[in-house]
Design an enzyme around this catalytic site. Structure first.
Site, PDB file in Angstrom:
ATOM      1  N   GLY A   1      14.638  -9.565 -49.960  1.00 23.31           N
ATOM      2  CA  GLY A   1      15.192 -10.989 -49.931  1.00 23.31           C
ATOM      3  C   GLY A   1      14.037 -11.175 -51.225  1.00 23.31           C
ATOM      4  O   GLY A   1      13.099 -10.838 -51.495  1.00 23.31           O
TER       5      GLY A   1
ATOM      6  N   LEU B   1      12.236 -14.031 -50.001  1.00 25.34           N
ATOM      7  CA  LEU B   1      10.510 -13.890 -49.876  1.00 25.34           C
ATOM      8  C   LEU B   1       9.900 -13.178 -49.225  1.00 25.34           C
ATOM      9  O   LEU B   1       9.004 -12.653 -49.301  1.00 25.34           O
ATOM     10  CB  LEU B   1      10.948 -14.863 -48.236  1.00 25.34           C
ATOM     11  CG  LEU B   1       9.674 -15.483 -47.868  1.00 25.34           C
ATOM     12  CD1 LEU B   1       8.037 -15.789 -49.100  1.00 25.34           C
ATOM     13  CD2 LEU B   1       9.822 -15.932 -46.564  1.00 25.34           C
TER      14      LEU B   1
ATOM     15  N   ASP C   1      18.641  -4.354 -37.356  1.00 22.39           N
ATOM     16  CA  ASP C   1      19.172  -5.223 -37.895  1.00 22.39           C
ATOM     17  C   ASP C   1      18.467  -6.263 -36.389  1.00 22.39           C
ATOM     18  O   ASP C   1      18.749  -6.335 -35.295  1.00 22.39           O
ATOM     19  CB  ASP C   1      21.238  -4.947 -36.878  1.00 22.39           C
ATOM     20  CG  ASP C   1      21.769  -5.954 -36.730  1.00 22.39           C
ATOM     21  OD1 ASP C   1      20.882  -7.542 -36.819  1.00 22.39           O
ATOM     22  OD2 ASP C   1      23.238  -6.153 -36.952  1.00 22.39           O
TER      23      ASP C   1
ATOM     24  N   ALA D   1      17.572 -14.030 -41.995  1.00 19.85           N
ATOM     25  CA  ALA D   1      17.800 -15.295 -40.950  1.00 19.85           C
ATOM     26  C   ALA D   1      19.563 -15.294 -41.725  1.00 19.85           C
ATOM     27  O   ALA D   1      19.785 -14.170 -42.543  1.00 19.85           O
ATOM     28  CB  ALA D   1      17.267 -16.830 -41.724  1.00 19.85           C
TER      29      ALA D   1
ATOM     30  N   THR E   1      12.768 -23.778 -40.423  1.00 17.15           N
ATOM     31  CA  THR E   1      12.578 -24.123 -42.189  1.00 17.15           C
ATOM     32  C   THR E   1      12.173 -25.712 -41.522  1.00 17.15           C
ATOM     33  O   THR E   1      12.164 -26.673 -40.349  1.00 17.15           O
ATOM     34  CB  THR E   1      14.037 -24.308 -41.949  1.00 17.15           C
ATOM     35  OG1 THR E   1      14.903 -25.193 -42.689  1.00 17.15           O
ATOM     36  CG2 THR E   1      14.893 -24.348 -40.130  1.00 17.15           C
ATOM     37  N   ASP E   2      12.395 -26.569 -42.776  1.00 15.22           N
ATOM     38  CA  ASP E   2      12.310 -27.665 -43.128  1.00 15.22           C
ATOM     39  C   ASP E   2      13.491 -28.191 -42.163  1.00 15.22           C
ATOM     40  O   ASP E   2      13.355 -29.508 -41.770  1.00 15.22           O
ATOM     41  CB  ASP E   2      11.807 -28.504 -44.538  1.00 15.22           C
ATOM     42  CG  ASP E   2      13.213 -27.973 -45.378  1.00 15.22           C
ATOM     43  OD1 ASP E   2      13.338 -26.540 -44.932  1.00 15.22           O
ATOM     44  OD2 ASP E   2      13.103 -29.068 -46.339  1.00 15.22           O
TER      45      ASP E   2
ATOM     46  N   TYR F   1      23.028 -24.300 -38.225  1.00 12.45           N
ATOM     47  CA  TYR F   1      21.231 -23.719 -38.991  1.00 12.45           C
ATOM     48  C   TYR F   1      20.167 -23.939 -38.377  1.00 12.45           C
ATOM     49  O   TYR F   1      20.174 -23.048 -37.982  1.00 12.45           O
ATOM     50  CB  TYR F   1      21.551 -23.976 -40.554  1.00 12.45           C
ATOM     51  CG  TYR F   1      20.603 -23.081 -41.563  1.00 12.45           C
ATOM     52  CD1 TYR F   1      19.624 -21.542 -40.988  1.00 12.45           C
ATOM     53  CD2 TYR F   1      19.476 -23.969 -41.433  1.00 12.45           C
ATOM     54  CE1 TYR F   1      19.055 -20.980 -41.832  1.00 12.45           C
ATOM     55  CE2 TYR F   1      18.336 -23.652 -42.374  1.00 12.45           C
ATOM     56  CZ  TYR F   1      17.713 -22.136 -42.429  1.00 12.45           C
ATOM     57  OH  TYR F   1      16.802 -21.990 -43.216  1.00 12.45           O
TER      58      TYR F   1
ATOM     59  N   LYS G   1      17.664 -21.923 -35.851  1.00 16.15           N
ATOM     60  CA  LYS G   1      16.488 -21.952 -36.686  1.00 16.15           C
ATOM     61  C   LYS G   1      15.430 -22.316 -35.264  1.00 16.15           C
ATOM     62  O   LYS G   1      14.542 -21.941 -34.953  1.00 16.15           O
ATOM     63  CB  LYS G   1      15.816 -22.414 -37.387  1.00 16.15           C
ATOM     64  CG  LYS G   1      16.633 -21.690 -38.791  1.00 16.15           C
ATOM     65  CD  LYS G   1      16.170 -20.333 -38.991  1.00 16.15           C
ATOM     66  CE  LYS G   1      15.160 -19.548 -39.884  1.00 16.15           C
ATOM     67  NZ  LYS G   1      15.277 -18.731 -39.841  1.00 16.15           N
TER      68      LYS G   1
END
Ligand code: NAP
Length: 289
Positions: A10, A12, A37, A61, A102-103, A126, A130
């Site tokens: 991915g 990152l 997975d 993710a 995440t922000d 989402y 998260k």
């Protein structure tokens, strides 16, 4: 020491894999979706009981934000249950889990950079999934680092979009007479290579287990980011600020999701530069400048 990187193909994950491998200090195992997975406990346990890594790094993710609204179950299965599965196996192996969030866990109402102790209030599926992933890890995992990142770009494309914002802007500059970009959403674009470097520092220095904000310094609107890309790359284009609501979608997103790396700074371990400097590094690396 063995380190497994989940999502190693991915955006990152690739940079983390390369950065850690380059050190030649550790055995780095790259795992793609076809190897494991994260949402499937049997898959997680069978893969990791065999590999027995000391550190598990999870970049996996389900982060297609509009699709998460439609496929809520899948979002929670990958982003929340997946996090819990990895926390469970990490405890079993006495391994450390490094996980990314995440922000978007914030609602943007603060209008000043968020620190790790600010209360989250996610606005979409989402972000909710998260945040639940974060919470599961905090409740379950004995040894963990959760890094909240934002506005990623890197030399490997996002598996979801197939491009990053920088590449998209440069492509549109060739194709369109006018480019319109939102000017009322603020974030801090962050180069994935810098996050990979921050991960290396965590592994070396072992700061306290906690949540850490991990973004470049400073802040900008997406319009300002686009303007700076064209300035540094010396591309002349007709860039305009989009009208508020011009790109309205059904998904709620925070208008302001700038993060302050308070915890890394407290530990004297913050590696990030100003977003403009990181952008220059990136454009040099991909030979745009
Ligand atoms: N991109 C951003 O701007 C941004 C912003 C804030 C936070 N984040 C967070 O940063 C992290 C990394 O994002 P990224 O941009 O590097 O994502 P990416 O390029 O889409 O990479 C995600 C990787 O996870 C794999 N994956 C997806 N579902 C999986 C599953 N159930 N089990 C195992 N592997 C799975 C994908 O493989 P396949 O493609 O083969 O499924 C892919 O290799 C994520 O946690 C994301 O939520 C990203």
């Amino acid at each position: 020491m063995e380190i497994a990187v989940i999502g190693s193909n991915g955006q990152l994950g690739n940079d983390i894999y390369e950065t850690l491998k380059r050190e030649k200090k550790w055995d780095i195992i790259g795992l793609t979706h076809s190897d494991v997975d994260v949402s499937d406990i049997d898959s997680v346990f069978s893969v990791f009981k065999e590999l027995k890594p000391n550190i598990i790094i999870n970049t996996a993710a389900f982060h297609n934000v509009p699709l998460c609204e439609k496929e809520k179950e899948k979002a929670f299965s990958v982003n929340s249950q997946g996090a819990q599965n990895l926390a469970d196996i990490s405890n079993k192996l006495k391994a450390t889990l490094i996980h990314f969030s995440t922000d978007y866990v914030f609602d943007g109402k603060k209008r000043a950079p968020y620190i790790e102790t600010d209360a989250p209030n996610p606005l979409n599926v989402y972000a909710k999934s998260k945040l639940e992933g974060e919470n599961r890890i905090r409740e379950v995992a004995e040894k963990y680092y959760i890094l909240r990142v934002a506005g990623l770009y890197g030399k490997y494309p996002s598996r979801v979009k197939g491009y990053n914002f920088v590449g998209l802007m440069l492509k549109l500059a060739k194709e369109r007479d006018e480019i319109r970009v939102v000017a009322d959403e603020f974030t801090t674009p962050t180069y994935t290579k810098e996050i990979a470097e921050q991960v290396r520092v965590i592994i070396e220095k072992e700061p306290p287990y906690d949540i850490y904000h991990a973004t470049a310094e400073g802040e900008c609107s997406w319009y300002e980011f686009a303007k700076t890309i064209f300035e540094i790359a010396d591309v002349r284009t007709n860039l305009k600020k989009a009208e508020p609501g011009e790109f309205a979608t059904e998904v709620n997103r925070p208008k302001y999701s700038v993060l302050e790396n308070f915890n890394f700074k407290k530990e004297n371990l913050n590696v990030f530069k100003h977003w403009r400097e990181e952008l220059e590094d990136y454009l040099q690396e991909v030979k745009i400048i």
